[in-house]
Write a protein that holds these residues in place. Sequence first.
Motif: not given
Length: 249
Positions: A76-80, A118-125, A127-139
Amino acid sequence: MNALQKMAQLKRLALLVLTDECLEEYFDDLNFLHVGCFKATLSKLLGLSIIAGSLLVKVPQIVKLLKSKSAEGINIFSVLLDLFAVTAMVSYSFISGFPFSSWGDGVFLSLQTLAIAVLIMHYSGNTVQATAFLAAYLAILVAATSGLTPLNVLWCCQTMNIPIVLASKLMQAYTNYSNGSTGQLSAITGFLLLFGSLARIFTSYQETGDMTMIIMYICSTAANAILVAQILYYWNVDTKSKDKMKKAQ
């Protein structure tokens, strides 16, 4: 439509890949051996081809994640880090006014890389972190491309891309080595990224002349080559292991 109108329409279409100077060289002077125009046209065609390819380059990876519902073997760190690098490149290029053909693929790569993260975070359990990350990235993306962020800050981020690109790819390479497998990595995506970054060395030199972008793509090509070599190596290892298991049965 008469001949003059057809020629005018053809010239308008040609401007998609030709500069005004090259349009004159080819259509008015019939000088088809002009070296400068050949390089410029080749670069433009390569750039547009890379952009077209980038529409689907990471889709095989996304599909693989969706089908397996697992992010096993993907760092995940590589992807980020990869997401940061491509976003910084797009923002810097957009604000600098570089031709879209020299960086447009980054738009689609960033969206697909974001989906993978987002999928990696979601499948790692997470989901809330994935949603927050998506919003932060768009901002952050809006702030970086709207002119709110100074160009010198974007340039610094672009310069940081060189070690970040290397770190991103080498972290994934180490994960592959540690696992003895490339896990859910897509071979198709790996090869497309390798060829895309290789072509970008030429297009960046031709269309932007920006050394930070050129060096970044050189480093990216070298790192992508390592990942592709691992995909090929572990593919053969996995095939041999499966054959042995079949014989044992």
